[in-house]
Design a protein around this motif. Structure first.
Motif, PDB file in Angstrom:
ATOM      1  N   MET A 167       9.684  -6.813   6.708  1.00  0.00           N
ATOM      2  CA  MET A 167      10.205  -5.521   6.250  1.00  0.00           C
ATOM      3  C   MET A 167      11.688  -5.621   5.896  1.00  0.00           C
ATOM      4  SD  MET A 167       7.545  -3.651   6.161  1.00  0.00           S
ATOM      5  CE  MET A 167       8.259  -2.056   5.784  1.00  0.00           C
ATOM      6  N   LEU A 168      12.416  -6.530   6.553  1.00  0.00           N
ATOM      7  CA  LEU A 168      13.805  -6.781   6.189  1.00  0.00           C
ATOM      8  C   LEU A 168      13.897  -7.253   4.733  1.00  0.00           C
ATOM      9  CD1 LEU A 168      16.833  -7.345   6.633  1.00  0.00           C
ATOM     10  CD2 LEU A 168      16.191  -9.501   7.720  1.00  0.00           C
ATOM     11  N   ILE A 169      13.002  -8.150   4.354  1.00  0.00           N
ATOM     12  CA  ILE A 169      12.999  -8.640   2.968  1.00  0.00           C
ATOM     13  C   ILE A 169      12.666  -7.504   2.008  1.00  0.00           C
ATOM     14  CG2 ILE A 169      11.871 -10.224   1.350  1.00  0.00           C
ATOM     15  CD1 ILE A 169      11.376 -12.078   3.769  1.00  0.00           C
ATOM     16  N   ALA A 170      11.648  -6.704   2.360  1.00  0.00           N
ATOM     17  CA  ALA A 170      11.243  -5.595   1.489  1.00  0.00           C
ATOM     18  C   ALA A 170      12.384  -4.594   1.311  1.00  0.00           C
ATOM     19  CB  ALA A 170      10.010  -4.904   2.069  1.00  0.00           C
ATOM     20  N   ASN A 171      13.069  -4.262   2.404  1.00  0.00           N
ATOM     21  CA  ASN A 171      14.179  -3.306   2.308  1.00  0.00           C
ATOM     22  C   ASN A 171      15.372  -3.903   1.562  1.00  0.00           C
ATOM     23  OD1 ASN A 171      13.875  -0.556   3.942  1.00  0.00           O
ATOM     24  ND2 ASN A 171      12.652  -2.123   4.979  1.00  0.00           N
ATOM     25  N   THR A 172      15.538  -5.219   1.641  1.00  0.00           N
ATOM     26  CA  THR A 172      16.579  -5.876   0.861  1.00  0.00           C
ATOM     27  C   THR A 172      16.266  -5.784  -0.632  1.00  0.00           C
ATOM     28  OG1 THR A 172      17.025  -7.427   2.668  1.00  0.00           O
ATOM     29  CG2 THR A 172      17.808  -8.046   0.486  1.00  0.00           C
ATOM     30  N   ILE A 173      15.015  -6.037  -0.984  1.00  0.00           N
ATOM     31  CA  ILE A 173      14.601  -5.925  -2.390  1.00  0.00           C
ATOM     32  C   ILE A 173      14.805  -4.496  -2.892  1.00  0.00           C
ATOM     33  CG2 ILE A 173      12.606  -6.004  -3.949  1.00  0.00           C
ATOM     34  CD1 ILE A 173      11.543  -8.325  -2.218  1.00  0.00           C
ATOM     35  N   LYS A 174      14.444  -3.536  -2.057  1.00  0.00           N
ATOM     36  CA  LYS A 174      14.618  -2.129  -2.441  1.00  0.00           C
ATOM     37  C   LYS A 174      16.088  -1.816  -2.699  1.00  0.00           C
ATOM     38  CE  LYS A 174      13.577   2.577  -0.881  1.00  0.00           C
ATOM     39  NZ  LYS A 174      13.032   3.402   0.225  1.00  0.00           N
TER      40      LYS A 174
ATOM     41  N   GLU B 126       0.816  -1.219   0.000  1.00  0.00           N
ATOM     42  CA  GLU B 126       0.000   0.000   0.000  1.00  0.00           C
ATOM     43  C   GLU B 126       0.849   1.268   0.000  1.00  0.00           C
ATOM     44  OE1 GLU B 126      -2.533  -0.516   3.365  1.00  0.00           O
ATOM     45  OE2 GLU B 126      -3.594  -2.229   2.485  1.00  0.00           O
ATOM     46  N   SER B 127       2.024   1.205   0.614  1.00  0.00           N
ATOM     47  CA  SER B 127       2.904   2.382   0.663  1.00  0.00           C
ATOM     48  C   SER B 127       3.747   2.522  -0.594  1.00  0.00           C
ATOM     49  CB  SER B 127       3.837   2.279   1.872  1.00  0.00           C
ATOM     50  OG  SER B 127       4.770   1.223   1.696  1.00  0.00           O
ATOM     51  N   LYS B 128       3.687   1.493  -1.446  1.00  0.00           N
ATOM     52  CA  LYS B 128       4.510   1.460  -2.668  1.00  0.00           C
ATOM     53  C   LYS B 128       6.000   1.575  -2.353  1.00  0.00           C
ATOM     54  CE  LYS B 128       0.923   3.015  -5.877  1.00  0.00           C
ATOM     55  NZ  LYS B 128       0.729   1.632  -6.407  1.00  0.00           N
ATOM     56  N   LEU B 129       6.401   0.925  -1.251  1.00  0.00           N
ATOM     57  CA  LEU B 129       7.813   0.888  -0.890  1.00  0.00           C
ATOM     58  C   LEU B 129       8.642   0.304  -2.033  1.00  0.00           C
ATOM     59  CD1 LEU B 129      10.042   1.189   1.333  1.00  0.00           C
ATOM     60  CD2 LEU B 129       9.508  -1.158   2.004  1.00  0.00           C
ATOM     61  N   LEU B 130       8.043  -0.619  -2.768  1.00  0.00           N
ATOM     62  CA  LEU B 130       8.730  -1.249  -3.899  1.00  0.00           C
ATOM     63  C   LEU B 130       8.188  -0.750  -5.233  1.00  0.00           C
ATOM     64  CD1 LEU B 130       8.878  -4.920  -2.539  1.00  0.00           C
ATOM     65  CD2 LEU B 130      10.592  -3.108  -2.326  1.00  0.00           C
TER      66      LEU B 130
END
Length: 418
Positions: free
Chosen positions: A320-327, A58-62
């Protein structure tokens, strides 16, 4: 002109759609223990993981990319080693980028080895066995908690703070229990504490055997007990303590695990006044946002010192660790793959619901996780466990700060044992 314009829009739309990716996750979570008992904390860890996925998307972090963890990719492994190899292999054969959950240390060691065998990252929110710290031995594993040395070490320092010199010690012989045993023995020696009786046993030892151990302690007149066993065994020990009347003034109890809501009343009564370490949550903008998301998702009231909520926040952070790693990978203009996640996952540095998430070189351990020690005050009128913070680790000095006036001791007394 108009048809050409709409054609151009359609091409742009199709191009953007093709560019967006969905990154699927696998999950090894505990919903029920091996004996069929419901694991309340397991429910909240899955809630935390799903809230994190929703927040990322929803935040479009990726950007336009999405995270997803489908129900068919989540396995209830019962916090147990049996068939873990088959379960992990099943997940690795699916188009997933990482396996999440892995909260129990003994099976997490197996998962970490299989991660290296199958080249798939294993991300844990709770397994804190000492041996899992090594990035060279377990290069495909990472966790958002500190190792056992931090938890059990401070538990023994609390014993020393109370000037208690003789203890009995219970531990399991799994990977986590043996690691805790080394920590407890080393810290006890440094603080001139004598382990005058020790019991080592397999996980899921019978109630009858544990009853025998507690009965022996009562006969020997040993008043102070330290327990580093998984929750089901810890519950059985507290039931035995209640059965033999060992929860009384003058005694003290310490355990590595919080017993959670809806537990057997004999276990609750046996555990009154005991101490247990757990992660501490400080109020930050990130935690406040998570609290709001949690309320909307569950409709429940929030107690940020409850074990269930703390576990949910740690689970949120490991997603969130995975999401920030992908980013980070995408910022480096690289493809998001299992190999690149393994290469980048220990390079991240971000603020999670449970505080800063970062890692030291050569380690799978989170740096400087805030830790507190809780004291059981029994159950509230609604039947939920009532834990009160009585100590925390000063983040600057590393020293244990104890709030003696908040402590309730076994036997429902405020009097310090002599």
């Amino acid at each position: 002109m108009m048809p050409r314009f709409y054609c151009l829009l359609a091409i742009i739309f199709v191009h953007n759609t093709l560019q967006a990716e969905i990154f699927d996750l696998g999950g090894m979570y505990t919903q029920h223990y091996r004996d069929g008992r419901y694991a309340d904390w397991g429910k909240y860890s899955r809630i935390g993981a799903q809230i994190a996925i929703n927040r990322v998307n929803e935040s479009k972090l990726l950007g336009e990319d999405k995270l997803r963890m489908m129900p068919e990719n989540i396995i209830d492994y019962h916090c147990w080693i049996e068939n873990v190899d088959v379960m992990v292999k099943t997940l690795t054969e699916k188009p997933i980028i990482a396996i999440t959950g892995a909260e129990c240390s003994d099976p997490a060691v197996i998962m970490a080895n299989l991660g290296a065998l199958y080249d798939i990252p294993i991300i844990s929110y709770g397994a804190n066995a000492s041996k899992l710290s090594s990035a060279s031995e377990y290069p495909w594993f990472v966790r958002v908690v500190s190792p056992s040395e931090t938890y059990e070490g401070y538990l023994i320092k609390l014993v020393a703070h109370f000037n208690i010199k003789d203890i009995a010690y219970f531990h399991t012989t799994d990977a986590w229990g043996e690691g805790a045993n080394r920590v407890v023995q080393s810290t006890a020696k440094k603080n001139n504490i004598n382990i005058i009786k020790k019991y080592a046993f397999a996980r899921d030892t019978s109630q009858t055997i544990l009853d025998t151990y507690i009965k022996e302690l009562k006969t020997l007149g040993i008043k102070h007990i330290v327990i580093t066993t998984p929750t089901p065994d810890t519950v059985k020990i507290f039931k035995a303590i209640h059965k033999y009347g060992m929860n009384l003034p003058g005694n003290s109890l310490y355990a590595a695990e919080l017993i959670l809501d809806n537990e057997d009343l004999d276990a609750v009564n046996g555990s009154i006044g005991y101490f247990a370490p757990i992660a501490k949550l400080y109020r930050t903008e990130v935690l406040d946002a998570y609290i709001n998301d949690f309320k909307l998702y569950t409709g429940e009231n929030i107690n940020i010192e409850s074990g269930n909520f703390i576990y949910s926040a740690l689970s949120y952070d490991h997603i969130m660790l995975i999401a920030n790693t992908i980013k980070l990978i995408k910022n480096e203009k690289k493809a998001v793959s299992r190999n690149n996640i393994q290469q980048f996952m220990k390079k991240v540095n971000f603020e999670g619901a449970s505080g800063n998430i970062s890692f030291s070189p050569g380690s799978n351990d989170r740096l400087n996780m805030p830790i507190q020690i809780m004291n059981s005050h029994g159950v509230n009128i609604d039947g939920k466990m009532n834990f009160v913070q009585i100590a925390e680790i000063n983040q600057k000095t590393g020293q244990l700060e104890v709030y003696n006036d908040k402590i309730l001791w076994p036997g429902n007394t405020k009097d310090h044992p002599q």
